[in-house]
Design an enzyme around this catalytic site. Structure first.
Site, PDB file in Angstrom:
ATOM      1  CB  ILE A 183      -7.100   0.841  -6.008  1.00 20.48           C
ATOM      2  CG1 ILE A 183      -5.801   0.152  -5.286  1.00 20.48           C
ATOM      3  CG2 ILE A 183      -7.258   0.445  -7.204  1.00 20.48           C
ATOM      4  CD1 ILE A 183      -5.897  -1.364  -4.956  1.00 20.48           C
ATOM      5  N   GLY A 184      -5.698   3.841  -4.135  1.00 12.91           N
ATOM      6  CA  GLY A 184      -5.927   4.286  -2.650  1.00 12.91           C
ATOM      7  C   GLY A 184      -4.588   5.109  -2.417  1.00 12.91           C
TER       8      GLY A 184
ATOM      9  N   GLY B  19      -2.251   7.419   0.945  1.00  9.15           N
ATOM     10  CA  GLY B  19      -2.012   7.551   2.301  1.00  9.15           C
ATOM     11  C   GLY B  19      -0.611   8.511   2.533  1.00  9.15           C
ATOM     12  N   GLY B  20      -0.460   8.653   3.762  1.00 10.27           N
ATOM     13  CA  GLY B  20       0.730   9.476   4.171  1.00 10.27           C
ATOM     14  C   GLY B  20       2.065   8.924   3.661  1.00 10.27           C
TER      15      GLY B  20
ATOM     16  CE  LYS C 122       2.393   1.474   2.306  1.00 10.85           C
ATOM     17  NZ  LYS C 122       2.259   1.148   3.648  1.00 10.85           N
TER      18      LYS C 122
ATOM     19  CG  ASP D  23      -1.888   3.044  11.587  1.00  9.31           C
ATOM     20  OD1 ASP D  23      -2.979   3.458  12.373  1.00  9.31           O
ATOM     21  OD2 ASP D  23      -1.741   3.408  10.813  1.00  9.31           O
TER      22      ASP D  23
ATOM     23  CB  VAL E  95      -2.417   1.285  -2.677  1.00  7.34           C
ATOM     24  CG1 VAL E  95      -2.605  -0.456  -3.069  1.00  7.34           C
ATOM     25  CG2 VAL E  95      -1.952   1.229  -1.542  1.00  7.34           C
TER      26      VAL E  95
END
Length: 969
Positions: free
Chosen positions: A670-671, A673-674, A692, A792, A678
């Site tokens: 569902i996602g 990143g670096g 994650k 962040d 996830v």
């Protein structure tokens, strides 16, 4: 008028225009060709003045092509022509047009009958030349930013039938010339800044069916001439400053179905002539200065559905016509001085869903007939003089969500049948003389969110079934006669904010598991017989802000918790042997002559701790020896699993997640990143978690390993309702991942990037989202030891649940600050959110998060990243000027132009909150970190500061907002 009614009228008007076109006599073709050419040139000239190009695709057809002059402009988007090719309809509703009407050549459209420019961004005045549209039947300028006064020349549009100027910034008085528009059927001027009195000339509009003048600054009396509008169906004059009495002539409006006069300064009595309105379905008169009795014939026709007179000075009994009115749907009588016995008079209302009779002088007993109201959802009779028992029949009203019978003189026990009212969300029975035990089936009310039984004579123990109220955020059982101990199952109330058990006869100790109430902010256990040590587990409840444990038998040291450290002496007094570094208590230092029992307790605790540590190391030694056994197959899969999940076995949970994600198949992603991706995992226990999965940690990538350990450390040491919960983690040579609570709506960034989803997030929700982020950061910065800096904070790391509550996530770059030294670090964070000082210094502190918070706050209310908006705002003096035909500099832009244009502008109350939020965000974005407020100050300002707006939001520029008194840290 409903949205459906509005569109019906629009359709009627449009059909009327087409019908007139068909009846229009043919014109000379040469004349028609010349006219259409002039009209095309006029439209293109006007289009050239638009200041924005947000949706140019909508008007791409607007192009003059000499080879096809007959097709222009009749086939352009939003344009229709009559039989001879002359423009008769211009419908550009919701085209995102930003500009003025100055360059619109009204003289060029002699046959225009329908003009709809609603839902755009038109600003400046309505030109007087609009009167040139002599054939105009329909004019709609609704929901723009038009200002100035309504031109008197509108009175020359004698054929106009529908006139909509509502939701603009128009000021000045309503011109009396509007009274010349004898064909008007619908006149809507609401939600502007109009002042002065209502012109008596409006009484000449005898065809008028709808008159909306609400939400302005109109003053003076309601003219009696309004009574001449015999065709009137809807009359809305609310939210003005009208005074004087309600004219009796309103009783002549025999077709009236809706009458709104709320929130004015009207005085005197309600005229009995109102009862003559046989078709009246809605009568709203609240928040005025009305006195006297209600008219006896208020609902004699049996049509009244919505009746509201709250917050006046009305007296006397409720008329029989109202008490027996079966058509009622919503009734509000609260905040008056009504009297009378209400025991039997009120009948059965088949359609009633809401009634509030609170804070009057009613007496008698609660009628059994309320239980026959099958659609009733809210019943409020608080603050009266009611006596007797709560009738058991009331539980038959099974749809009740909110029941408030507080502050009366009710006696007897709570009916056992209350457990059948499974829809109950708020129950207030406090301030009575109820007795007996809590009914055994009370625990079935699993949807309860607010429960107040305080100040009664209820006895027995607190039922353990209260632990079923998982949605409860307020529980007050104070000032009763409860005995025995605090039930252990209350620890399950993880949503609870306030818990008051004071002034009872509770015994025993405080359960250590109370720390599971992670949302608890206020706790009052005073005036009981509780004893023992106050559990040290309180030290993990960082959200707790107020405690009162006075007048019990507690002993030993206070927990190292802010609420206890900052407690007033009177909140700790009256105990047997509490100690700590707090005013009014003795120190916990042990010396000669001190309490030997206390020494024994400490000694026992130390011995227990040593035994526990010894056991731990023994088990660890045995486990490590077992790991060395040559079991190769098992070793390959499990030797490096270091899984920690509350209440779960690590190995089985690892296998469960692999199964639920089909070995991390991309369909569950569902996602990404670096640091990793996830996944959504639906476990066999019906729990949904977010997993994650990090990129391989053990391939020499030290940064990923550090981020992984950082996130584990941060999220296992902090607990807050606005911080995502970590359920567990796994460090394995095949898969390393973290397991979080699943947050349904995903990231704030994703929602703001999609128009349809962004439209669902109104101003209240956006302010609440920012509040949640602020409280999370304040907790990390000021309530954690050592303090934690996220580093962040961005909209992609703000997650929203089903109720749009915010949770801060992704602690991979978080840093624990050493308060005794300067903290240096490499730059981390998301581009566009990083504080500017990190470009030239490596020192990290809480003010870096404050800056990022300011960017998130602005992005939330702008609907897009603010970019260099704030720096541009600071770079231009607020006194400079700019031509209205060019793009305005940021300091001269209206605040509303900065807000997200995909949702309607905020109401006045919402505007106060939104502008306060903008002002706070400005202070957080100060280039100097020392000038930014700390997050604790930000949360205080968000909860207390609501800017007073001396003028409408549409008239406030960004420069003016910036120039208000600065916020200090």
């Amino acid at each position: 008028m409903t949205s459906l009614d509005f569109h019906k009228q629009c359709l009627l008007a449009y059909c009327l225009v087409l019908f007139i076109q068909l009846l229009s006599p043919p014109s000379c073709p040469a004349f028609a060709s010349a006219t259409s050419t002039t009209e095309a040139e006029a439209l293109l000239k006007w289009k050239a003045t638009f200041q924005n190009h947000t949706r140019p695709q909508n008007l791409t057809s607007w192009a003059y092509l000499p080879a096809h002059t007959k097709a222009a402009p009749c086939f352009w988007t939003g344009i229709s022509c009559n039989a001879v090719g002359s423009v008769s309809v211009i419908n550009l509703t919701n085209f995102g047009i930003q500009g003025t009407l100055h360059e619109f050549s009204f003289l060029s459209f002699p046959n225009l009958q329908y003009l709809d420019l609603s839902y755009n961004n038109l600003f400046d005045v309505i030109p007087a030349q609009i009167s040139s549209l002599s054939k105009l039947i329909y004019l709609d300028l609704f929901n723009n930013w038009l200002s100035g006064s309504i031109p008197t020349s509108l009175g020359d549009l004698t054929k106009i039938t529908f006139l909509y100027l509502n939701r603009n910034n128009l000021s000045g008085t309503i011109p009396k010339e509007i009274g010349k528009l004898k064909s008007l059927v619908d006149l809507e001027l609401s939600h502007n800044q109009l002042n002065g009195s209502i012109p008596t000339s409006l009484g000449q509009l005898t065809n008028l069916t709808t008159l909306y003048l609400h939400s302005n600054n109109l003053s003076g009396t309601i003219p009696k001439e309004i009574g001449k509008l015999k065709s009137l169906v809807d009359l809305e004059l609310s939210h003005n400053q009208l005074n004087g009495s309600i004219p009796t002539s309103l009783g002549q409006l025999t077709n009236l179905t809706t009458l709104y006069l709320r929130s004015n300064n009207l005085s005197g009595t309600i005229p009995k002539e109102i009862g003559n309105l046989k078709k009246l379905a809605t009568l709203e008169l609240p928040s005025n200065q009305l006195i006297g009795y209600l008219p006896q014939n208020i609902c004699c026709s049996g049509q009244l559905q919505y009746f509201s007179v709250f917050n006046n000075h009305l007296t006397g009994p409720i008329p029989k016509s109202l008490k027996t009115c079966k058509s009622l749907v919503r009734v509000r009588l609260e905040g008056n001085q009504f009297t009378g016995n209400i025991s039997k008079d009120f009948g059965v209302y088949p359609n009633l869903d809401f009634i509030d009779m609170s804070h009057n002088k009613f007496y008698g007993e609660i009628s059994q007939k309320w239980g026959q109201c099958s659609k009733l959802e809210t019943l409020l009779i608080a603050g009266n003089n009611l006596t007797g028992n709560i009738p058991p029949e009331i539980v038959n009203a099974g749809k009740i969500h909110k029941l408030d019978l507080s502050s009366n003189h009710l006696v007897g026990a709570i009916p056992n049948g209350f457990g059948r009212m499974t829809s109950l969300q708020r129950l207030m029975l406090n301030g009575n003389q109820l007795s007996g035990c809590i009914p055994s089936k009370f625990g079935l009310l699993v949807d309860l969110e607010y429960l107040d039984l305080s100040s009664n004579k209820i006895n027995g123990s607190i039922p353990s079934t209260f632990g079923n109220f998982l949605k409860l955020f307020h529980l007050n059982l104070s000032n009763n006669q409860f005995s025995q101990g605090i039930p252990l199952k209350l620890e399950k109330l993880v949503q609870l904010n306030e818990l008051d058990l004071s002034h009872n006869s509770l015994e025993g100790s405080i359960p250590a598991e109370i720390n599971n109430m992670e949302s608890l902010q206020t706790l009052n256990l005073s005036h009981n017989n509780l004893s023992g040590f106050i559990p040290s587990s309180f030290e993990g409840m960082h959200g707790l802000s107020y405690v009162d444990v006075s007048y019990n038998e507690f002993e030993g040291p206070l927990p190292n918790n802010k609420a206890f450290r900052q407690a007033l002496p009177e909140a700790l007094q009256g105990n047997k042997g509490l100690c700590g570094n707090v005013e009014g208590l003795q120190s916990c230092t042990i010396g000669p002559g001190k309490d030997h029992k206390w020494v024994l307790g400490i000694t026992f605790s130390l011995i227990a701790a040593i035994l526990l540590l010894s056991t731990f190391f023994t088990i660890k030694f045995v486990v490590q020896r077992k790991k060395k056994r040559p079991q190769k197959v098992e070793k390959n899969l499990h030797e490096e699993i270091l899984f920690s999940v509350l209440n779960f076995d690590g190995k089985s949970m690892y296998e469960e997640i692999i199964r639920a994600t089909e070995n991390f198949d991309s369909t569950y992603c569902i996602g990404s990143g670096g640091q990793g991706s996830v996944y959504k995992a639906n476990l066999s226990s019906d729990n949904i978690v977010a997993v994650k999965k990090l990129h391989q940690l053990w391939d020499g990538e030290k940064n990923l390993e550090t981020a992984f350990l950082n996130e584990i450390r941060a999220l296992t040491e902090i607990r807050h309702r606005n911080i995502v919960k970590l359920y567990g983690f796994c460090s394995h040579h095949r898969h390393s991942f973290l397991v979080y609570e699943f947050v349904e709506r995903g990231s704030l960034a994703a929602i703001l990037s999609k128009d349809e989803e962004a439209k669902e997030v109104g101003w209240r929700k956006r302010v609440n989202i920012v509040n949640g982020v602020a409280h999370a950061l304040a907790y990390m910065h000021h309530d954690c030891l050592p303090p934690i800096v996220h580093r962040d904070i961005s909209t992609k790391n703000i997650l929203l649940d089903s109720k749009y509550e915010a949770s801060v996530s992704d602690f991979g770059t978080a840093k624990f600050l050493n308060p005794d030294s300067t903290n240096w670090t490499t730059v981390a964070g998301t581009y566009g959110y990083v504080a500017p000082e990190l470009a030239y210094t490596m020192e990290v502190n809480e003010k870096c998060d404050v800056y990022s918070f300011g960017v998130v706050a602005m992005e939330t209310i702008m609907g897009r990243h603010p970019g260099d908006f704030f720096s541009s705002l600071l770079s231009v003096p607020s006194s400079s000027t700019s031509s209205s035909t060019s793009t305005l500099p940021p300091h001269q832009m209206s605040v509303v132009d900065v807000l997200d244009q995909r949702i309607l502008p905020p109401t006045h109350q919402e505007a106060r909150e939104v502008l306060s939020l903008m002002k706070i965000a400005f202070s957080c974005l100060n280039p100097s970190p020392h000038s930014r407020p700390i997050m604790k100050r930000v949360t205080q300002l968000l909860s207390t500061q609501k800017l007073h707006l001396s003028k409408p939001i549409c008239m406030i520029t960004c420069g003016e907002l910036l120039a208000l008194d600065p916020l200090t840290a």
